[in-house]
Motif scaffolding. Structure first.
Motif, mmCIF file in Angstrom:
data_model
loop_
_atom_site.group_PDB
_atom_site.id
_atom_site.type_symbol
_atom_site.label_atom_id
_atom_site.label_comp_id
_atom_site.label_asym_id
_atom_site.label_seq_id
_atom_site.Cartn_x
_atom_site.Cartn_y
_atom_site.Cartn_z
ATOM 1 N N GLY A 36 55.455 -36.656 60.814
ATOM 2 C CA GLY A 36 54.160 -37.366 60.386
ATOM 3 C C GLY A 36 53.224 -36.842 60.429
ATOM 4 O O GLY A 36 51.938 -37.131 60.145
ATOM 5 N N LYS A 37 53.184 -35.537 60.886
ATOM 6 C CA LYS A 37 51.706 -34.688 60.952
ATOM 7 C C LYS A 37 51.731 -33.509 59.979
ATOM 8 O O LYS A 37 52.931 -33.186 59.326
ATOM 9 N N PRO A 38 50.874 -33.390 59.272
ATOM 10 C CA PRO A 38 50.830 -32.141 58.016
ATOM 11 C C PRO A 38 51.160 -31.019 58.415
ATOM 12 O O PRO A 38 50.931 -30.278 59.680
ATOM 13 N N LEU A 39 51.782 -30.334 57.883
ATOM 14 C CA LEU A 39 52.567 -29.239 58.149
ATOM 15 C C LEU A 39 51.310 -27.930 57.840
ATOM 16 O O LEU A 39 50.677 -28.062 56.788
ATOM 17 N N PRO A 40 50.913 -27.338 58.709
ATOM 18 C CA PRO A 40 49.642 -26.478 58.644
ATOM 19 C C PRO A 40 49.866 -25.399 57.671
ATOM 20 O O PRO A 40 48.861 -25.166 56.953
ATOM 21 N N TYR A 41 50.861 -24.819 57.533
ATOM 22 C CA TYR A 41 50.900 -23.699 56.426
ATOM 23 C C TYR A 41 52.448 -23.554 55.994
ATOM 24 O O TYR A 41 53.446 -23.942 56.730
ATOM 25 N N GLY A 42 52.721 -23.065 54.991
ATOM 26 C CA GLY A 42 54.025 -22.500 54.479
ATOM 27 C C GLY A 42 54.292 -22.398 52.962
ATOM 28 O O GLY A 42 53.160 -22.078 52.266
ATOM 29 N N THR A 43 55.370 -22.551 52.404
ATOM 30 C CA THR A 43 55.776 -22.266 51.182
ATOM 31 C C THR A 43 56.805 -23.613 50.956
ATOM 32 O O THR A 43 57.691 -23.756 51.477
ATOM 33 N N VAL A 44 56.687 -23.793 49.493
ATOM 34 C CA VAL A 44 57.484 -24.940 49.090
ATOM 35 C C VAL A 44 58.243 -24.118 47.814
ATOM 36 O O VAL A 44 57.437 -23.665 46.810
ATOM 37 N N THR A 45 59.548 -24.240 47.687
ATOM 38 C CA THR A 45 60.218 -23.547 46.534
ATOM 39 C C THR A 45 60.955 -24.456 45.647
ATOM 40 O O THR A 45 61.546 -25.540 46.415
ATOM 41 N N PRO A 76 59.183 -25.956 36.270
ATOM 42 C CA PRO A 76 59.909 -26.595 34.933
ATOM 43 C C PRO A 76 59.823 -27.834 35.035
ATOM 44 O O PRO A 76 60.124 -28.701 36.276
ATOM 45 N N VAL A 77 59.761 -28.573 33.893
ATOM 46 C CA VAL A 77 60.089 -30.247 33.783
ATOM 47 C C VAL A 77 61.709 -30.269 34.018
ATOM 48 O O VAL A 77 62.240 -29.605 33.067
ATOM 49 N N ALA A 78 62.024 -30.762 35.085
ATOM 50 C CA ALA A 78 63.427 -30.902 35.286
ATOM 51 C C ALA A 78 63.630 -31.719 36.979
ATOM 52 O O ALA A 78 62.702 -31.526 37.481
ATOM 53 N N SER A 79 64.884 -31.768 37.109
ATOM 54 C CA SER A 79 65.168 -32.239 38.472
ATOM 55 C C SER A 79 65.393 -30.811 39.371
ATOM 56 O O SER A 79 66.059 -30.074 38.928
ATOM 57 N N HIS A 80 64.616 -31.040 40.435
ATOM 58 C CA HIS A 80 64.615 -29.607 41.192
ATOM 59 C C HIS A 80 65.286 -30.128 42.594
ATOM 60 O O HIS A 80 65.159 -31.336 43.195
ATOM 61 N N ARG A 81 66.044 -29.098 43.379
ATOM 62 C CA ARG A 81 66.308 -29.100 44.730
ATOM 63 C C ARG A 81 65.032 -28.274 45.343
ATOM 64 O O ARG A 81 64.562 -27.223 44.940
ATOM 65 N N VAL A 82 64.669 -28.605 46.564
ATOM 66 C CA VAL A 82 63.608 -28.078 46.848
ATOM 67 C C VAL A 82 63.813 -27.449 48.530
ATOM 68 O O VAL A 82 64.516 -28.125 49.298
ATOM 69 N N ALA A 83 63.175 -26.278 48.719
ATOM 70 C CA ALA A 83 63.184 -25.834 49.946
ATOM 71 C C ALA A 83 61.816 -25.680 50.536
ATOM 72 O O ALA A 83 61.040 -25.380 49.706
ATOM 73 N N VAL A 84 61.615 -25.753 51.794
ATOM 74 C CA VAL A 84 60.354 -25.822 52.500
ATOM 75 C C VAL A 84 60.535 -24.575 53.836
ATOM 76 O O VAL A 84 61.517 -24.509 54.395
ATOM 77 N N THR A 85 59.548 -23.488 53.739
ATOM 78 C CA THR A 85 59.440 -22.568 54.978
ATOM 79 C C THR A 85 58.246 -22.554 55.590
ATOM 80 O O THR A 85 57.161 -22.699 54.659
ATOM 81 N N ALA A 86 58.282 -22.479 56.581
ATOM 82 C CA ALA A 86 57.143 -22.297 57.257
ATOM 83 C C ALA A 86 57.164 -21.460 58.771
ATOM 84 O O ALA A 86 57.955 -21.944 59.663
ATOM 85 N N ASN A 87 56.780 -20.080 58.770
ATOM 86 C CA ASN A 87 56.868 -19.507 60.011
ATOM 87 C C ASN A 87 55.626 -19.300 60.668
ATOM 88 O O ASN A 87 54.376 -19.019 60.196
ATOM 89 N N ALA A 88 55.596 -19.171 62.020
ATOM 90 C CA ALA A 88 54.434 -18.661 62.799
ATOM 91 C C ALA A 88 54.145 -17.481 62.785
ATOM 92 O O ALA A 88 54.919 -16.465 62.172
ATOM 93 N N GLY A 111 57.827 -14.259 62.195
ATOM 94 C CA GLY A 111 57.481 -15.525 63.366
ATOM 95 C C GLY A 111 58.440 -16.383 63.478
ATOM 96 O O GLY A 111 59.452 -16.661 62.422
ATOM 97 N N LYS A 112 58.565 -17.056 64.363
ATOM 98 C CA LYS A 112 59.430 -18.166 64.614
ATOM 99 C C LYS A 112 59.128 -19.358 63.649
ATOM 100 O O LYS A 112 58.065 -19.636 63.158
ATOM 101 N N SER A 113 60.164 -19.898 63.315
ATOM 102 C CA SER A 113 60.195 -20.957 62.152
ATOM 103 C C SER A 113 59.456 -22.371 62.811
ATOM 104 O O SER A 113 59.749 -22.696 63.994
ATOM 105 N N LEU A 114 58.807 -22.903 61.875
ATOM 106 C CA LEU A 114 58.082 -24.190 62.643
ATOM 107 C C LEU A 114 58.851 -25.417 62.335
ATOM 108 O O LEU A 114 58.663 -26.562 62.768
ATOM 109 N N ILE A 115 59.754 -25.118 61.452
ATOM 110 C CA ILE A 115 60.640 -26.294 61.025
ATOM 111 C C ILE A 115 62.099 -26.012 61.187
ATOM 112 O O ILE A 115 62.520 -24.681 61.256
#
Length: 149
Positions: A36-45, A76-88, A111-115
């Protein structure tokens, strides 16, 4: 005859420049939260079968700058699977006073993963997004318990 050949070459070159093997892309924005809290930083693929992956930055819970080929061009216009990474931030590799016998922290390489690590892989994250033509807004609600199985 030479003029016709030259005109044909110029015309074909102009047409070829307008053609592209790139798929149709669409802008993507959205939010990523952890418990429920905003993830401070990271990457979405974003990964869709048969297409190049798109990546975006997470800044204060907001997905920005989703890029497939050129900065901010979208996914791309398509159905995607998504990954999220966020490391300290990684710890220091060198200690201040080496003679004191203190070893560098174990996280000095990365850094240690935040997720939970299950979110780092699109095949295990359970996260998906259907990207359509136009503007897209996505929302990913992550949990400290990890992806739902």
């Amino acid at each position: 005859m030479v003029r016709c050949a030259l005109t044909a070459v110029v015309l074909c070159s102009a047409l070829a420049a307008g053609c592209s093997d790139r798929p149709k892309l669409a802008k993507v924005k959205g939010t990523v939260t952890l418990d429920g809290k905003p993830l401070p930083y990271g990457t979405v693929t974003f990964e869709a079968k048969g297409y190049r992956s798109a990546t975006g930055k997470i800044v204060n819970g907001e997905i920005t700058n989703v890029t497939t080929y050129d900065p901010g061009d979208g996914a791309p216009v398509a159905s995607h699977r998504v990954a999220v990474t966020a490391n300290a931030e990684p710890g220091p590799a060198v200690v201040a006073n080496p003679g004191e016998g203190k070893a560098p922290k174990a996280d000095y390489m990365s850094g240690k993963s935040l997720i939970p690590s299950g979110y780092n892989d699109p095949t295990t994250s359970g996260l998906t997004a259907d990207i359509v033509a136009g503007e897209n807004s996505v929302e990913f609600k992550l949990s400290s318990a990890g992806p739902k199985k």
